[in-house]
Design an enzyme around this catalytic site. Sequence first.
Site, short mmCIF file in Angstrom:
data_model
loop_
_atom_site.label_atom_id
_atom_site.label_comp_id
_atom_site.label_asym_id
_atom_site.label_seq_id
_atom_site.Cartn_x
_atom_site.Cartn_y
_atom_site.Cartn_z
N ARG A 187 0.84 -1.21 0.00
CA ARG A 187 0.00 0.00 0.00
C ARG A 187 0.87 1.25 0.00
NH1 ARG A 187 -3.98 -0.13 4.80
NH2 ARG A 187 -4.84 1.71 3.77
N ASN A 216 -7.22 9.58 6.43
CA ASN A 216 -6.40 8.91 5.43
C ASN A 216 -4.96 8.78 5.92
OD1 ASN A 216 -8.71 8.92 3.88
ND2 ASN A 216 -8.14 10.77 2.77
N HIS A 251 -5.55 8.65 11.84
CA HIS A 251 -5.26 7.22 11.76
C HIS A 251 -3.81 6.95 11.42
CE1 HIS A 251 -9.83 6.49 10.96
NE2 HIS A 251 -9.56 6.75 12.22
N SER A 299 -17.50 7.93 4.62
CA SER A 299 -18.80 7.28 4.82
C SER A 299 -19.35 7.62 6.20
CB SER A 299 -18.64 5.77 4.66
OG SER A 299 -17.60 5.29 5.51
N1 APR Z 1 -15.38 12.60 -3.83
C1 APR Z 1 -16.00 12.59 -2.62
N2 APR Z 1 -16.37 11.46 -1.97
C2 APR Z 1 -16.12 10.29 -2.59
C3 APR Z 1 -15.48 10.20 -3.85
C4 APR Z 1 -15.11 11.43 -4.48
N3 APR Z 1 -14.51 11.46 -5.68
N4 APR Z 1 -15.36 8.88 -4.19
C5 APR Z 1 -15.90 8.16 -3.16
N5 APR Z 1 -16.37 8.99 -2.21
C6 APR Z 1 -16.99 8.65 -0.93
C7 APR Z 1 -17.80 7.37 -0.94
O1 APR Z 1 -19.14 7.64 -1.32
C8 APR Z 1 -17.72 6.93 0.53
O2 APR Z 1 -18.80 7.47 1.28
O3 APR Z 1 -15.94 8.41 -0.02
C9 APR Z 1 -16.42 7.57 1.04
C10 APR Z 1 -15.34 6.55 1.38
O4 APR Z 1 -15.81 5.79 2.47
P1 APR Z 1 -14.86 4.64 3.12
O5 APR Z 1 -14.25 3.82 2.03
O6 APR Z 1 -15.66 4.01 4.21
O7 APR Z 1 -13.63 5.47 3.73
P2 APR Z 1 -13.59 6.28 5.09
O8 APR Z 1 -14.89 6.94 5.38
O9 APR Z 1 -12.38 7.15 5.02
O10 APR Z 1 -13.32 5.12 6.17
C11 APR Z 1 -13.06 5.55 7.50
O11 APR Z 1 -12.44 3.30 8.10
O12 APR Z 1 -11.62 1.91 6.54
C12 APR Z 1 -11.35 2.42 7.81
O13 APR Z 1 -9.47 3.34 8.96
C13 APR Z 1 -10.11 3.26 7.71
O14 APR Z 1 -9.82 5.66 7.78
C14 APR Z 1 -10.68 4.63 7.34
C15 APR Z 1 -12.00 4.65 8.10
#
Ligand code: APR
Length: 247
Positions: free
Chosen positions: A71, A107, A124, A194
């Site tokens: 990664r 991130n 994180h 999310s």
């Molecule tokens: N612009 C804005 N939002 C976007 C885009 C984009 N181009 N592409 C995807 N998304 C949104 C998706 O709709 C989703 O709601 O980004 C979100 C990503 O969600 P996750 O994959 O769950 O990531 P995240 O919310 O950062 O997860 C939180 O959980 O996976 C663990 O520790 C990890 O830091 C991470 C935490």
Amino acid sequence: MNKQLDQIAEHFRDARRIVALTGAGASAESGIPTFRDALTGLWARFRPEELATPEAFAAHPDRVTQWYESRRQGVLACQPNQGHSVLAAMEEWAESSGRHFSMVTQNVDGLHQRAGSRNVLELHGSLLRWRGCESGNTVQLPKKAQTEFPIRSVSGEMLRPDVVWFGEALPETVFSAALQATAQADVFLTIGTSSVVYPAAGLIDIALEAGAVTIEINPEETPFSGRVDHALALSSGRCLQGIFDRL
Ligand code: APR
């Protein structure tokens, strides 16, 4: 939508303290797979719990560090996207006009810093930073791909990625700084998350309780879409540029 962006730009101009919280979606346009998407290819047979926990590392340090190194190499091969660059420009705009801007991220890819953001709170941790398992000393690995696993320092100490694994606490000073900034925010942006992983997602509750103007940027609905002042179903780069062009 333009009217909404005009209103948001007005809120930025009226604000003294601005906080932006990002999740994996803010790095999507850089081609960085989200945490769960990274479980593909030869890693598809593992669940996150088998790769991103202290127990997994204790049982299989070679496998866990190989996944994180893959990664890390993926992140180093990517570039910051428009959203990262605009957030860095927003920080510059805010600080040069006597305002305060806090960049809070879930991130671990270091792209905010590579785009020029200076005041980054990494809730994180970071894939780009590794630390000694015994000493806790931070080690900056060379860019070139590691080939021996688990990865060891020159003195032979086993290293682990400086990220927060499931079941581990967030870095205390970083999280309390994010809490404090959010509690005092006039404007709070939540971008590309999310919003289901706590305690990070709890910052949005705090911003709402503190009466900040709350803005969500996410093409998909989240549990907060109906509670924030502005829910913009747009991708982060284009939407942030639209706000910044109006400042
Ligand atoms: N612009 C804005 N939002 C976007 C885009 C984009 N181009 N592409 C995807 N998304 C949104 C998706 O709709 C989703 O709601 O980004 C979100 C990503 O969600 P996750 O994959 O769950 O990531 P995240 O919310 O950062 O997860 C939180 O959980 O996976 C663990 O520790 C990890 O830091 C991470 C935490």
